[in-house]
Design a protein around this motif. Structure first.
Motif, PDB file in Angstrom:
ATOM      1  N   GLY A 121     -29.532   8.324  53.156  1.00  0.00           N
ATOM      2  CA  GLY A 121     -28.944   9.603  53.991  1.00  0.00           C
ATOM      3  C   GLY A 121     -28.584  10.785  53.210  1.00  0.00           C
ATOM      4  N   ARG A 122     -28.694  10.982  52.104  1.00  0.00           N
ATOM      5  CA  ARG A 122     -28.483  12.174  51.296  1.00  0.00           C
ATOM      6  C   ARG A 122     -29.431  13.193  51.349  1.00  0.00           C
ATOM      7  NH1 ARG A 122     -27.985  12.338  46.499  1.00  0.00           N
ATOM      8  NH2 ARG A 122     -26.284  13.508  45.921  1.00  0.00           N
ATOM      9  N   LEU A 123     -28.888  14.391  51.381  1.00  0.00           N
ATOM     10  CA  LEU A 123     -29.973  15.509  51.259  1.00  0.00           C
ATOM     11  C   LEU A 123     -30.599  15.576  50.302  1.00  0.00           C
ATOM     12  CD1 LEU A 123     -30.887  18.042  53.002  1.00  0.00           C
ATOM     13  CD2 LEU A 123     -28.821  19.317  52.312  1.00  0.00           C
ATOM     14  N   VAL A 124     -31.948  15.606  50.181  1.00  0.00           N
ATOM     15  CA  VAL A 124     -32.902  15.647  48.863  1.00  0.00           C
ATOM     16  C   VAL A 124     -33.717  16.785  49.047  1.00  0.00           C
ATOM     17  CG1 VAL A 124     -32.475  13.354  48.321  1.00  0.00           C
ATOM     18  CG2 VAL A 124     -34.395  13.986  49.737  1.00  0.00           C
ATOM     19  N   GLY A 125     -34.061  17.410  50.233  1.00  0.00           N
ATOM     20  CA  GLY A 125     -34.838  18.645  50.141  1.00  0.00           C
ATOM     21  C   GLY A 125     -35.080  19.122  51.616  1.00  0.00           C
ATOM     22  N   VAL A 126     -36.033  20.346  51.854  1.00  0.00           N
ATOM     23  CA  VAL A 126     -36.224  20.831  52.933  1.00  0.00           C
ATOM     24  C   VAL A 126     -37.358  21.075  53.245  1.00  0.00           C
ATOM     25  CG1 VAL A 126     -35.728  23.026  51.755  1.00  0.00           C
ATOM     26  CG2 VAL A 126     -35.520  22.933  54.444  1.00  0.00           C
ATOM     27  N   ILE A 127     -38.059  20.906  54.485  1.00  0.00           N
ATOM     28  CA  ILE A 127     -39.521  21.152  54.860  1.00  0.00           C
ATOM     29  C   ILE A 127     -39.406  22.466  55.600  1.00  0.00           C
ATOM     30  CG2 ILE A 127     -41.619  20.585  56.003  1.00  0.00           C
ATOM     31  CD1 ILE A 127     -41.206  17.809  54.946  1.00  0.00           C
ATOM     32  N   THR A 128     -40.199  23.227  55.191  1.00  0.00           N
ATOM     33  CA  THR A 128     -40.239  24.703  56.234  1.00  0.00           C
ATOM     34  C   THR A 128     -41.539  24.923  56.979  1.00  0.00           C
ATOM     35  OG1 THR A 128     -41.201  25.816  54.347  1.00  0.00           O
ATOM     36  CG2 THR A 128     -38.605  25.999  54.593  1.00  0.00           C
ATOM     37  N   VAL A 129     -41.395  25.712  57.993  1.00  0.00           N
ATOM     38  CA  VAL A 129     -42.522  25.917  58.933  1.00  0.00           C
ATOM     39  C   VAL A 129     -43.924  26.371  58.401  1.00  0.00           C
ATOM     40  CG1 VAL A 129     -42.126  28.252  59.659  1.00  0.00           C
ATOM     41  CG2 VAL A 129     -43.232  26.537  61.248  1.00  0.00           C
TER      42      VAL A 129
ATOM     43  N   ALA B 172     -45.126  16.828  60.872  1.00  0.00           N
ATOM     44  CA  ALA B 172     -45.877  18.160  61.630  1.00  0.00           C
ATOM     45  C   ALA B 172     -45.573  17.650  63.147  1.00  0.00           C
ATOM     46  CB  ALA B 172     -47.295  18.090  61.306  1.00  0.00           C
ATOM     47  N   LEU B 173     -45.658  16.503  63.762  1.00  0.00           N
ATOM     48  CA  LEU B 173     -45.489  16.389  65.308  1.00  0.00           C
ATOM     49  C   LEU B 173     -43.927  16.819  65.529  1.00  0.00           C
ATOM     50  CD1 LEU B 173     -47.669  13.184  65.595  1.00  0.00           C
ATOM     51  CD2 LEU B 173     -48.155  15.425  66.316  1.00  0.00           C
ATOM     52  N   ARG B 174     -43.013  16.410  64.531  1.00  0.00           N
ATOM     53  CA  ARG B 174     -41.935  16.639  64.771  1.00  0.00           C
ATOM     54  C   ARG B 174     -41.443  18.137  64.947  1.00  0.00           C
ATOM     55  NH1 ARG B 174     -37.395  12.292  62.411  1.00  0.00           N
ATOM     56  NH2 ARG B 174     -38.387  10.323  63.341  1.00  0.00           N
ATOM     57  N   PHE B 175     -41.875  18.860  63.834  1.00  0.00           N
ATOM     58  CA  PHE B 175     -41.803  20.418  64.025  1.00  0.00           C
ATOM     59  C   PHE B 175     -42.224  20.864  65.263  1.00  0.00           C
ATOM     60  CE2 PHE B 175     -40.489  20.277  59.832  1.00  0.00           C
ATOM     61  CZ  PHE B 175     -39.939  21.575  59.347  1.00  0.00           C
ATOM     62  N   GLN B 176     -43.399  20.162  65.599  1.00  0.00           N
ATOM     63  CA  GLN B 176     -44.071  20.791  66.965  1.00  0.00           C
ATOM     64  C   GLN B 176     -43.297  20.385  68.228  1.00  0.00           C
ATOM     65  OE1 GLN B 176     -48.081  19.336  67.769  1.00  0.00           O
ATOM     66  NE2 GLN B 176     -48.386  20.319  69.454  1.00  0.00           N
ATOM     67  N   LYS B 177     -42.692  19.278  68.195  1.00  0.00           N
ATOM     68  CA  LYS B 177     -42.046  18.879  69.398  1.00  0.00           C
ATOM     69  C   LYS B 177     -40.834  19.527  69.543  1.00  0.00           C
ATOM     70  CE  LYS B 177     -40.479  14.642  71.573  1.00  0.00           C
ATOM     71  NZ  LYS B 177     -40.411  12.932  71.546  1.00  0.00           N
ATOM     72  N   TYR B 178     -40.069  19.598  68.463  1.00  0.00           N
ATOM     73  CA  TYR B 178     -38.666  20.247  68.563  1.00  0.00           C
ATOM     74  C   TYR B 178     -38.636  21.654  68.194  1.00  0.00           C
ATOM     75  CZ  TYR B 178     -37.564  15.185  68.851  1.00  0.00           C
ATOM     76  OH  TYR B 178     -37.786  13.895  69.505  1.00  0.00           O
ATOM     77  N   ALA B 179     -39.848  22.286  68.017  1.00  0.00           N
ATOM     78  CA  ALA B 179     -39.836  23.781  67.667  1.00  0.00           C
ATOM     79  C   ALA B 179     -38.983  24.191  66.398  1.00  0.00           C
ATOM     80  CB  ALA B 179     -39.379  24.734  68.935  1.00  0.00           C
ATOM     81  N   LEU B 180     -39.243  23.376  65.319  1.00  0.00           N
ATOM     82  CA  LEU B 180     -38.302  23.632  64.236  1.00  0.00           C
ATOM     83  C   LEU B 180     -38.983  24.723  63.264  1.00  0.00           C
ATOM     84  CD1 LEU B 180     -37.696  19.952  63.125  1.00  0.00           C
ATOM     85  CD2 LEU B 180     -36.330  21.213  64.629  1.00  0.00           C
ATOM     86  N   ILE B 181     -37.766  25.553  62.586  1.00  0.00           N
ATOM     87  CA  ILE B 181     -38.393  26.399  61.670  1.00  0.00           C
ATOM     88  C   ILE B 181     -37.998  25.622  60.255  1.00  0.00           C
ATOM     89  CG2 ILE B 181     -37.524  28.450  60.567  1.00  0.00           C
ATOM     90  CD1 ILE B 181     -38.844  28.853  63.196  1.00  0.00           C
ATOM     91  N   SER B 182     -36.969  24.960  59.944  1.00  0.00           N
ATOM     92  CA  SER B 182     -37.023  24.072  58.904  1.00  0.00           C
ATOM     93  C   SER B 182     -36.168  22.788  59.115  1.00  0.00           C
ATOM     94  CB  SER B 182     -36.232  24.830  57.762  1.00  0.00           C
ATOM     95  OG  SER B 182     -34.765  25.362  58.128  1.00  0.00           O
ATOM     96  N   ALA B 183     -36.460  21.920  58.330  1.00  0.00           N
ATOM     97  CA  ALA B 183     -35.499  20.623  58.528  1.00  0.00           C
ATOM     98  C   ALA B 183     -35.146  19.862  57.067  1.00  0.00           C
ATOM     99  CB  ALA B 183     -36.621  19.725  59.471  1.00  0.00           C
ATOM    100  N   ALA B 184     -33.948  19.201  57.157  1.00  0.00           N
ATOM    101  CA  ALA B 184     -33.686  18.568  56.103  1.00  0.00           C
ATOM    102  C   ALA B 184     -34.327  17.401  55.941  1.00  0.00           C
ATOM    103  CB  ALA B 184     -32.017  18.503  56.340  1.00  0.00           C
ATOM    104  N   VAL B 185     -34.616  16.943  54.602  1.00  0.00           N
ATOM    105  CA  VAL B 185     -35.211  15.758  54.337  1.00  0.00           C
ATOM    106  C   VAL B 185     -34.048  14.698  53.531  1.00  0.00           C
ATOM    107  CG1 VAL B 185     -37.122  14.670  52.976  1.00  0.00           C
ATOM    108  CG2 VAL B 185     -37.386  16.963  53.914  1.00  0.00           C
ATOM    109  N   THR B 186     -34.096  13.564  54.076  1.00  0.00           N
ATOM    110  CA  THR B 186     -32.625  12.826  53.399  1.00  0.00           C
ATOM    111  C   THR B 186     -33.655  11.558  52.776  1.00  0.00           C
ATOM    112  OG1 THR B 186     -33.034  11.584  55.711  1.00  0.00           O
ATOM    113  CG2 THR B 186     -31.448  13.450  55.286  1.00  0.00           C
ATOM    114  N   ASP B 187     -33.069  10.821  51.805  1.00  0.00           N
ATOM    115  CA  ASP B 187     -33.538   9.717  51.138  1.00  0.00           C
ATOM    116  C   ASP B 187     -33.207   8.344  51.698  1.00  0.00           C
ATOM    117  OD1 ASP B 187     -30.953   9.301  50.734  1.00  0.00           O
ATOM    118  OD2 ASP B 187     -31.145   9.943  48.228  1.00  0.00           O
ATOM    119  N   ALA B 188     -33.223   7.281  51.254  1.00  0.00           N
ATOM    120  CA  ALA B 188     -33.070   6.132  51.953  1.00  0.00           C
ATOM    121  C   ALA B 188     -31.578   5.742  52.356  1.00  0.00           C
ATOM    122  CB  ALA B 188     -33.620   4.817  51.125  1.00  0.00           C
TER     123      ALA B 188
END
Length: 464
Positions: A251-259, A233-249
């Motif tokens: 570095g592969r794309l495994v999901g997305v978190i939205t605002v 949540a702090l990263r979304f607030q700091k960088y004004a994100l709408i969505s962000a990619a979630v990566t596993d150990a």
């Protein structure tokens, strides 16, 4: 049928709250067995308002209301529902029914429902799901609670960087099973590692022949799958994100978190910290009585211990108090103002730690600031209290004693308010949980000790 029941209210929802008259109408129709009326009343409601309606009625009426609502009580309504209310309703459903609900939800909402079930019920529900859904939910449940892996959605759009914009558009149009709600398209390499992102507006306004690699933004904020949701949540607030990619150990794309997920997290974390500071547990109005008592009495017992410690300090100066009753009258003032000053500083410090505003680089500066604030506040309060006490009891010596004690205790309160949360944080203890107990104990004990100790040491007498 219900007799003399008013027509459906023009505004079942007012100021973001259900109209009390509307709720009364629903309850009246439910008690009268008028299922058609209940469904008519609930028909215009948004799923979030249906969830509110379930929370507004008495617990004994919820099962009947759920049955009356039928299809209106869908997966979206369950996703918006209070945890305690939802758990009660889920317990009344068969595993296959829960599985049908889960299949209609995004992965993050499905996990929120399943993770609260008993182990046996979880297995039954998961067994009823298609293989793909079951695998996605089991993977999510393998991540730590309150981590990015628990709140992320698996439903996302990812395309290779060698495509053109035209290929992306055709891909979106020709695949009806893709995610339906998204703001960004992620660009991945051959190993499915995110290398960039494109906003939908860019895709719509770019000619078809342009390469994705020429349009995408390569800089992006990636969220590790095991990152705590508060840090997300702090990263979304700091960088004004709408969505962000979630990566596993790897570095592969495994999901997305939205605002929209983040809004729930921010509300949850902020409320959680406030309730922890007061020792009120979850503070949920739908929490069972026994659970509420169990949580609150624990902290009341701790406070009892600190109160006994403060009373022992008072006992050390019993002879001094016996000689001058005015000391007993003024003691609560010293402790109370010190406690309030400590609480003010503590609240600021806990919030600053939670938002990463208070760090090792500015700790000394913050401590220095609190010392200055405490000295200034202490001086103002000391002058007022000292003058009033000295005049009221006709004892200038008493006024001087309480004034010095007040400055000292407010200074101690300011230091305790910032040092206690910092110390707890260094030992990986949530400052919001235990800070208030230690700060209150410090201000009470030091307040009594300074006031009564000064009185005894300076030979304070009724005559002054």
């Amino acid at each position: 049928m219900v007799e003399n029941v008013a027509d459906t209210p023009q505004a079942p929802v007012e100021d973001n709250r259900l109209n009390p008259m509307f709720v009364d109408d629903v309850v009246a129709a439910l008690e009268a067995g008028d299922i058609e009326r209940v469904r008519l009343l609930a028909d215009p409601l948004h799923p979030a308002d249906v969830a509110d309606l379930m929370e507004q009625v008495e617990a004994v009426d919820r099962a009947a209301l759920a049955a009356a609502l039928g299809d209106k009580l869908d997966a979206d309504a369950f996703a918006e529902m209070n945890d305690y209310v939802r758990d009660d309703l889920i317990d009344a459903l068969e595993p296959q029914q829960v599985g049908d609900l889960v299949q209609q939800l995004d992965t993050d909402d499905a996990v929120a429902i399943i993770e609260d079930l008993d182990a046996d019920d979880q297995r039954e529900v998961l067994r009823s799901l298609p293989a793909d859904d079951r695998a996605a939910i089991e993977e999510a449940l393998s991540y730590p609670e309150e981590s990015a892996g628990r709140v992320m959605q698996r439903e996302l759009i990812a395309v290779p960087e060698h495509w053109t914009i035209g290929q992306v558009i055709d891909f979106l149009r020709e695949n009806p099973d893709l995610a339906t709600d998204f703001w960004e398209i992620f660009v991945v390499d051959t190993g499915h590692h995110p290398v960039g992102t494109m906003r939908l507006s860019w895709v719509l306004r770019t000619p078809r022949k342009v390469a994705v690699a020429d349009v995408m933004q390569r800089e992006q904020t990636l969220i590790p799958v095991d990152m705590d949701q508060e840090e997300v949540a702090l990263r979304f607030q700091k960088y004004a994100l709408i969505s962000a990619a979630v990566t596993d150990a790897t570095g592969r794309l495994v999901g997305v978190i939205t605002v929209d997920d983040i809004l729930h997290i921010i509300q949850e974390e902020a409320g959680e910290d406030i309730l922890k500071l007061s020792g009120a547990g979850d503070g949920d109005v739908n929490e069972p009585v026994f659970e509420t008592v169990k949580v609150r009495v624990r902290w009341l017992m701790v406070n009892l211990g600190t109160a006994i410690l403060a009373s022992l300090v008072i006992g050390l100066f019993a002879a001094t108090i016996e000689q001058m009753v005015a000391l007993a009258i003024l003691m609560p003032i010293v402790a109370s103002l010190g406690g309030n000053a400590g609480t003010q500083t503590m609240a600021v410090a806990v919030r600053a730690l939670a938002t990463n505003e208070l760090t090792e680089s500015n700790t000394s500066r913050q401590i220095g600031k609190e010392i200055k604030v405490a000295l200034m506040n202490g001086a103002v309060i000391a002058i007022i209290v000292g003058l009033v006490a000295g005049l009221y009891f006709a004892n200038a010596h008493l006024g001087w004693v309480i004034a010095v004690a007040m400055v000292g205790n407010i200074l101690v309160a300011g230091l305790a308010g910032v040092l206690v949360p910092l110390t707890l944080d260094r030992f990986d203890i949530d400052p919001a949980v235990a800070s208030s107990v230690f700060v209150t104990m410090t201000t009470d004990v030091m307040g009594f000790f300074l006031f009564l100790g000064l009185a005894a040491a300076t030979g304070l007498t009724p005559a002054g």
